[in-house]
Write an enzyme that holds these catalytic residues in place. Structure first.
Site, short mmCIF file in Angstrom:
data_model
loop_
_atom_site.label_atom_id
_atom_site.label_comp_id
_atom_site.label_asym_id
_atom_site.label_seq_id
_atom_site.Cartn_x
_atom_site.Cartn_y
_atom_site.Cartn_z
N ASN A 8 0.75 -1.24 0.00
CA ASN A 8 -0.09 -0.06 -0.01
C ASN A 8 0.75 1.33 -0.12
OD1 ASN A 8 -1.90 2.01 0.50
ND2 ASN A 8 -2.78 1.01 2.07
N ARG A 89 -2.58 -1.92 -3.49
CA ARG A 89 -3.81 -1.40 -3.21
C ARG A 89 -3.73 -0.21 -4.28
NH1 ARG A 89 -5.38 2.93 1.38
NH2 ARG A 89 -7.66 2.89 0.74
N HIS A 178 -13.10 2.21 -0.01
CA HIS A 178 -13.13 1.01 1.09
C HIS A 178 -13.82 -0.37 0.52
CE1 HIS A 178 -13.40 4.24 4.65
NE2 HIS A 178 -12.10 3.93 4.25
N ARG A 238 -12.43 14.39 8.36
CA ARG A 238 -13.30 14.62 7.25
C ARG A 238 -14.37 14.94 7.61
NH1 ARG A 238 -11.20 9.68 3.66
NH2 ARG A 238 -9.69 9.28 4.79
N GLU A 382 -7.69 -6.13 4.47
CA GLU A 382 -7.51 -5.67 3.07
C GLU A 382 -6.24 -6.47 2.38
OE1 GLU A 382 -8.62 -1.94 4.77
OE2 GLU A 382 -9.12 -1.27 3.02
#
Ligand code: AMP
Length: 395
Positions: A8, A89, A178, A238, A382
């Protein structure tokens, strides 16, 4: 037997895990932070031992070299050729990629073009691919897209009520993110419950970033993140969804560029912005215990946004069989899960088992036996999905 590395590659960080496949045994993992800044931090965990070092790592090429060297020095690989596949990713796959693919020149080009839609992520992801092209040219590289799982959404869910031409001209629509996590945890829950009892799942990925997905018969029908990962529920830093007029208004009042206001919504809002304390739910929970009214407000706002989304998705799904929690907050915050489910209890046939809810980072059912809607905690993984897809596509 093959060794697969999931990578990643972020703008200033690099996370990796190495799996022995097909047994899916994790044999090494690590993280490099502050790439390109003074005093980068390199943490590697292998052979049940974790070590951290601080050094200057000027760019991603050096970072990946360092990772590979450390895998050699820890005896994880004797030859770099032992790493047969690398799964990346990739944040944005646009409308073209609804599944993972082996990376070739065309895929690299597409990821580059899609940088326009994900300027913070795709260029860094692509950098990881290109460095591996150079250092390990024989390894098979696979792209696993964060957007892919959401490509099953219908136009009624992914279109924005803007002039249609902007969808055609610029691809302005909801993509969702996601997806690797939502795909993994909902698949896992369907394995546990059987497909008949898991036709309608609402997946709550609540981490530093957060999103919900409505999943019908294993396919995503809606999700909260949108054109970018700024949309949807309130998050650590956020804002999630707000009245878009606020952007122009704040830009004028605070003499900020539109980019400046967008940064403010990305980095200084959410739990951090409202509480004035922290983006980390652990700090928010502690501050509430100490009597902070703003931490309580931030937490209540967070819970309300999650619950309102669950209610909306219950309507779109035509009912709910199961709700699941995953990621940092979803897997660990006993308090948040309790607040969310207890808020839903007045409106839905759902009941929290408070004793069962007293768990962290474990797969568990946390609703009572008589609760018509089941509630589960399913830890996400993941990196494992990336390794699985890479191994499958290599064959
Ligand atoms: P993630 O982005 O999935 O790594 O999630 C990170 C977030 O998980 C952190 O910012 C924390 O807010 C939250 N988190 C991790 N552990 C706990 C915990 N024990 N209790 C509450 N929140 C937690």
């Amino acid at each position: 037997m093959s060794l697969i590395m999931s990578l990643n590659s972020g703008s200033s960080s690099l996370k990796f895990q190495v799996f022995r496949m097909p047994a899916e045994v994790l044999i090494a993992s690590g993280l490099i932070e502050r790439i390109g800044l003074p005093s980068s931090v390199f943490t590697v965990k292998a052979n049940d031992h974790e070590e951290s070092s601080t050094l200057d790592i000027p760019n991603h090429k050096e970072a990946i070299r360092l990772v590979l060297e450390s895998l050699m020095s820890h005896g994880i690989v004797s030859d770099l050729k032992d790493i047969a596949g690398i799964g990346h990713r990739i944040v944005h796959g646009g409308e073209k990629y609804s599944a993972s693919v082996v990376i070739n020149e065309q895929v690299e080009k597409d990821i580059e073009v899609l940088s326009d839609l994900a300027p913070l992520h795709n260029p860094a992801n692509l950098l990881g691919v290109r460095v591996i092209d150079e250092i390990l040219p024989e390894a098979v590289q696979v792209a696993v897209f964060d957007t892919a799982f959401h490509q099953t959404m219908e136009p009624v869910s992914y279109m924005y009520p803007l002039p249609y031409e902007y969808y055609e001209k610029y691809g302005i629509r909801k993509y969702g993110f996601h997806g690797t996590s939502h795909g993994y945890v909902t698949k896992r829950l369907r394995e546990i419950l059987g497909s008949e009892n898991s036709r309608r799942i609402i997946s709550c990925h609540l981490g530093n970033g957060g999103s919900l997905a409505a999943v019908k018969n294993g396919k995503c029908v809606n999700t909260t993140m949108g054109f970018t990962p700024l949309a949807g529920i309130m998050m650590g830093t956020r804002s999630g969804d707000i009245d878009p007029s606020i952007l122009a208004y704040l830009s004028e009042k605070e003499h900020l560029s539109l980019q400046g206001v967008t940064d403010l919504c990305n980095k200084k809002s959410g739990l951090l912005g409202v509480s004035g304390i922290s983006s980390d739910m652990r700090d928010i929970e502690n501050a509430i215990k100490e009597g902070s009214a703003r931490a309580k407000l931030a937490c209540d706002m967070y819970v309300q946004r999650v619950c309102n989304t669950i209610a909306a998705y219950a309507v779109q799904l035509g009912g709910v069989d199961a709700i699941l929690f995953t990621a940092g907050i979803g897997e660990n915050s006993i308090y948040l899960r309790q607040l969310i489910i207890e808020t839903l209890e007045d409106a839905f046939p759902i009941e929290l088992d408070r004793t069962a809810n007293n768990i962290r980072r474990k797969e568990a059912k946390i609703s009572t036996a008589s609760s018509r809607i089941q509630v589960w905690v399913i830890p996400t993984n993941e990196e494992l999905v990336i390794a699985r897809d890479t191994y499958r596509l290599m064959k």
